[in-house]
Design a protein around this motif. Structure first.
Motif, PDB file in Angstrom:
ATOM      1  N   CYS A  97       0.403   7.653  -3.747  1.00  0.00           N
ATOM      2  CA  CYS A  97      -0.869   7.660  -4.460  1.00  0.00           C
ATOM      3  C   CYS A  97      -2.025   7.019  -3.689  1.00  0.00           C
ATOM      4  O   CYS A  97      -3.153   7.030  -4.155  1.00  0.00           O
ATOM      5  CB  CYS A  97      -0.704   6.956  -5.806  1.00  0.00           C
ATOM      6  SG  CYS A  97      -0.174   5.237  -5.667  1.00  0.00           S
ATOM      7  N   LYS A  98      -1.743   6.443  -2.520  1.00  0.00           N
ATOM      8  CA  LYS A  98      -2.776   5.830  -1.656  1.00  0.00           C
ATOM      9  C   LYS A  98      -3.470   4.658  -2.357  1.00  0.00           C
ATOM     10  O   LYS A  98      -4.655   4.439  -2.196  1.00  0.00           O
ATOM     11  CB  LYS A  98      -3.829   6.853  -1.224  1.00  0.00           C
ATOM     12  CG  LYS A  98      -3.256   8.104  -0.604  1.00  0.00           C
ATOM     13  CD  LYS A  98      -3.026   7.907   0.854  1.00  0.00           C
ATOM     14  CE  LYS A  98      -2.719   9.236   1.513  1.00  0.00           C
ATOM     15  NZ  LYS A  98      -1.398   9.339   2.011  1.00  0.00           N
ATOM     16  N   ARG A  99      -2.720   3.890  -3.129  1.00  0.00           N
ATOM     17  CA  ARG A  99      -3.279   2.742  -3.840  1.00  0.00           C
ATOM     18  C   ARG A  99      -2.558   1.462  -3.427  1.00  0.00           C
ATOM     19  O   ARG A  99      -1.392   1.478  -3.057  1.00  0.00           O
ATOM     20  CB  ARG A  99      -3.118   2.909  -5.343  1.00  0.00           C
ATOM     21  CG  ARG A  99      -3.909   4.059  -5.902  1.00  0.00           C
ATOM     22  CD  ARG A  99      -3.762   4.106  -7.395  1.00  0.00           C
ATOM     23  NE  ARG A  99      -4.429   5.283  -7.924  1.00  0.00           N
ATOM     24  CZ  ARG A  99      -4.504   5.561  -9.202  1.00  0.00           C
ATOM     25  NH1 ARG A  99      -3.961   4.759 -10.086  1.00  0.00           N
ATOM     26  NH2 ARG A  99      -5.119   6.635  -9.615  1.00  0.00           N
ATOM     27  N   TYR A 118       0.859  -1.196   0.000  1.00  0.00           N
ATOM     28  CA  TYR A 118       0.000   0.000   0.000  1.00  0.00           C
ATOM     29  C   TYR A 118       0.887   1.235   0.000  1.00  0.00           C
ATOM     30  O   TYR A 118       1.723   1.410   0.889  1.00  0.00           O
ATOM     31  CB  TYR A 118      -0.904   0.000   1.234  1.00  0.00           C
ATOM     32  CG  TYR A 118      -1.790   1.215   1.314  1.00  0.00           C
ATOM     33  CD1 TYR A 118      -2.803   1.417   0.389  1.00  0.00           C
ATOM     34  CD2 TYR A 118      -1.592   2.168   2.306  1.00  0.00           C
ATOM     35  CE1 TYR A 118      -3.615   2.543   0.455  1.00  0.00           C
ATOM     36  CE2 TYR A 118      -2.402   3.289   2.384  1.00  0.00           C
ATOM     37  CZ  TYR A 118      -3.408   3.477   1.450  1.00  0.00           C
ATOM     38  OH  TYR A 118      -4.203   4.586   1.511  1.00  0.00           O
ATOM     39  N   HIS A 119       0.727   2.106  -0.982  1.00  0.00           N
ATOM     40  CA  HIS A 119       1.543   3.316  -1.089  1.00  0.00           C
ATOM     41  C   HIS A 119       0.946   4.421  -0.225  1.00  0.00           C
ATOM     42  O   HIS A 119       0.264   5.321  -0.700  1.00  0.00           O
ATOM     43  CB  HIS A 119       1.650   3.748  -2.548  1.00  0.00           C
ATOM     44  CG  HIS A 119       2.776   4.690  -2.774  1.00  0.00           C
ATOM     45  ND1 HIS A 119       3.101   5.139  -4.020  1.00  0.00           N
ATOM     46  CD2 HIS A 119       3.675   5.248  -1.923  1.00  0.00           C
ATOM     47  CE1 HIS A 119       4.135   5.965  -3.926  1.00  0.00           C
ATOM     48  NE2 HIS A 119       4.491   6.040  -2.657  1.00  0.00           N
ATOM     49  N   ALA A 120       1.226   4.335   1.058  1.00  0.00           N
ATOM     50  CA  ALA A 120       0.629   5.229   2.054  1.00  0.00           C
ATOM     51  C   ALA A 120       1.091   6.677   1.909  1.00  0.00           C
ATOM     52  O   ALA A 120       0.319   7.603   2.135  1.00  0.00           O
ATOM     53  CB  ALA A 120       0.949   4.731   3.462  1.00  0.00           C
TER      54      ALA A 120
END
Length: 94
Positions: free
Chosen positions: A77-79, A72-74
Motif C-alpha cells: 500500500c506504500k504507507r 514502510y510497506h514498499a
C-alpha cells in the motif's frame, strides 16, 4: 546432516523459506516482511542540545522486549505503519 536437508527439495529449489517473519499491515492484512522496509524504532524527536540530538539519531537503544517501530510497506500500500514488536521473540504484538 546439513540443515537444508530437512526442507523438501522442491521448496529449497524455489527459495521458499520454512520460517518467515509476518507483518500485519492494517491496510493490506498479514504480509511477509520482505515486502516492508524497516524504518527504525519510534522515538521522541525533541532534543535540548546537539549532543542529545546526535544520541537520538545515531545511538539506538535496542531494548529487549516490546518496542514501537516504523515499517514502510514498499511492495503493498506504500504507507508507513507503526507496529509493536517484541525484540526477544521477533513477533508483532496486537
Amino acid at each position: 546432516m546439513r540443515r537444508s536437508a530437512s526442507i523438501p527439495r522442491d521448496e529449497r529449489d524455489r527459495g521458499v523459506c520454512a520460517v518467515s517473519l509476518r507483518v500485519a499491515c492494517p491496510f493490506c492484512g498479514e504480509r511477509p516482511f520482505t515486502e516492508f522496509s524497516f524504518g527504525g524504532e519510534l522515538r521522541d524527536v525533541s532534543s535540548p542540545d546537539p549532543a542529545s540530538d546526535f544520541a537520538r539519531v545515531y545511538l539506538h537503544e535496542n531494548p529487549a522486549g516490546v518496542q514501537r517501530e516504523r515499517w514502510y510497506h514498499a511492495a503493498g500500500c506504500k504507507r508507513w505503519v507503526t507496529l509493536a514488536r517484541d525484540t526477544t521473540t521477533n513477533r508483532f504484538e496486537d
